[in-house]
Scaffold this motif. Structure first.
Motif, PDB file in Angstrom:
ATOM      1  N   UNK A 153       0.814  -1.212   0.000  1.00 28.60           N
ATOM      2  CA  UNK A 153       0.000   0.000   0.000  1.00 28.60           C
ATOM      3  C   UNK A 153       0.848   1.263   0.000  1.00 28.60           C
ATOM      4  N   UNK A 154       2.097   1.158   0.457  1.00 28.79           N
ATOM      5  CA  UNK A 154       2.998   2.307   0.469  1.00 28.79           C
ATOM      6  C   UNK A 154       3.603   2.575  -0.909  1.00 28.79           C
ATOM      7  N   UNK A 155       3.299   1.695  -1.850  1.00 32.22           N
ATOM      8  CA  UNK A 155       3.815   1.842  -3.218  1.00 32.22           C
ATOM      9  C   UNK A 155       2.641   1.756  -4.191  1.00 32.22           C
ATOM     10  N   UNK A 156       1.817   2.806  -4.241  1.00 34.74           N
ATOM     11  CA  UNK A 156       0.601   2.749  -5.062  1.00 34.74           C
ATOM     12  C   UNK A 156       0.863   2.559  -6.553  1.00 34.74           C
ATOM     13  N   UNK A 157       2.069   2.870  -7.005  1.00 33.11           N
ATOM     14  CA  UNK A 157       2.379   2.728  -8.435  1.00 33.11           C
ATOM     15  C   UNK A 157       2.785   1.304  -8.813  1.00 33.11           C
TER      16      UNK A 157
END
Length: 419
Positions: A102-106
């Motif tokens: 979730x901390x890396x939405x990309x």
């Protein structure tokens, strides 16, 4: 306090040079070096440059270079795992997000079906429950991201075990080799600062209250003969003096353009071999020469090496006992004594410790560089490598025994110096 600082500086230098040798030759062989550490235990300070994390750890009792393939990989991805993928400009996977996606939405989330991080470098899986299997290439310098900590993957060609026997042997041998080179450099610097001995029968200096100064000898006097026996070298002159304690000797001396005779009676002194020797109180002449200093560095390193091997031989044959070995406590005590004699003596002591560290690490004992070189030699003889699990067990047992020996030696040091 000064002794403690001296110990930290000396040990830090010896360990740094040793591990730096491993690091440089491992990198030259193309091995991925994950960490270069001085000390063991918790990290005090760290920074990352290129592929390697450089750390200083709490316990200053050694160091290590963590090479890819020497330890099991910390992160394993199995079929069925969901991971996130981030890509580089070439469309290859550059980061594999293991958790906290979730901390890396990309990132692109994929359910892994197949993954190869060592040979083919690909990952296959399904996205959003699609039926089509999608395959992505993985960059050879891609990273795992676990708990927001990055760890570079290690393809087979970047692992220690994939390299040739000569490359692996050189990466291991480089540590002790650097310790010998350090000793040569330190001793050459010592000789440049203090001067190198001149092998001529010339008085370098005279000691106050010695027999020579009482007889009128001065710095620069050349001794031509003693009791009618011609002398040309320092060794020839001192041999006669040492073998005639309390015996009057007639010296023929050259001072400038004048020659004269003087009678000197050597005083008695107990030598290193417990034998009584004659001394007259003169120092050997020295000169400052770059070539002489470099030659002194090589010759003295050789002499120290020979002396240490002779001591090891005496230990094996029982002429020495474990009481003669010194651990960290003993080395601290000896360094304290040497530090009181000045910087130049401390330089010599550092060189001796460096040679000692190089030799100890080359002994064919498990867990040491020499033990690992022995396994590479056995691999060359057998034509195939030793089972890694069996080799690892041997090194583990050897390391445990070395730690036990260290405890025994340390206890002996405590009894010797403090009890």
């Amino acid at each position: 306090m000064n002794t403690f600082i001296s110990i930290i500086v000396i040990f830090g230098l010896l360990v740094f040079i040793h591990e730096f040798g491993h690091l440089i030759f491992a990198k030259r062989a193309g091995i991925l070096c994950r960490e270069f550490a001085i000390g063991f235990g918790p990290k005090i300070f760290s920074f990352k440059r290129s592929e390697t994390v450089y750390t200083i750890r709490l316990l200053p009792l050694g160091g290590f270079v963590r090479m890819a393939g020497e330890d099991p990989e910390m992160i394993q991805i199995k079929p069925g795992y969901e991971i996130g993928l981030l890509f580089n400009n070439q469309g290859k996977v550059r980061q594999l997000i293991i958790n906290n996606k979730s901390k890396h939405p990309d990132c692109k989330v994929i359910q892994v079906e197949k993954i190869d991080l060592e040979d083919k470098l690909f990952v296959s899986g399904y996205i959003d429950d699609q039926e089509d299997l999608i395959t992505y290439s993985i960059d050879d310098k891609a990273e795992f991201i676990y708990d927001e900590q990055a760890t570079q993957i290690a393809p087979l060609d970047r692992q220690f075990g994939s390299k040739t026997k000569s490359q692996r042997a050189m990466a291991l041998f480089a540590g002790p080799m650097m310790n010998f080179l350090l000793a040569i450099v330190i001793l050459a610097m010592y000789a440049w600062l203090a001067g190198t001995p001149v092998n001529e029968s010339v008085v370098g200096d005279v000691i106050e209250d010695g027999a020579a100064i009482e007889a009128g000898l001065e710095k620069g006097d050349e001794v031509l003969a003693i009791d009618g026996q011609q002398v040309e070298t320092w060794q020839e002159m001192t041999a006669i003096i040492q073998s005639n304690p309390n015996e009057p000797l007639d010296f023929l001396v050259q001072r400038g353009t004048n020659q004269f005779e003087v009678t000197i009676t050597p005083d008695e002194r107990v030598g290193p071999d417990e034998q009584v020797q004659g001394v007259v109180g003169i120092y050997q002449q020295t000169e400052k020469s770059l070539i002489g200093a470099v030659a002194f560095g090589f010759t003295q390193t050789y002499e120290f090496t020979k002396l240490i091997f002779e001591s090891l031989g005496m230990l094996i044959t029982g002429q020495f006992s474990l009481d003669h070995l010194a651990g960290p406590v003993g080395i601290y005590s000896y360094t304290d004594e040497v530090a009181t004699l000045g910087f130049l003596m401390l330089m010599q002591w550092t060189a001796i410790l460096s040679v000692n560290l190089g030799i100890i690490n080359l002994l064919p004992l498990p867990a040491l560089d020499g033990g690992r070189l022995l396994f590479i030699g056995l691999e060359a003889l057998r034509g195939k490598p030793i089972d890694p699990q069996k080799e690892g067990l041997v090194h583990f047992i050897g390391f445990a025994l070395l730690m036990l020996l260290m405890l025994v030696v340390t206890w002996n040091d405590i009894n010797k110096f403090f009890l």
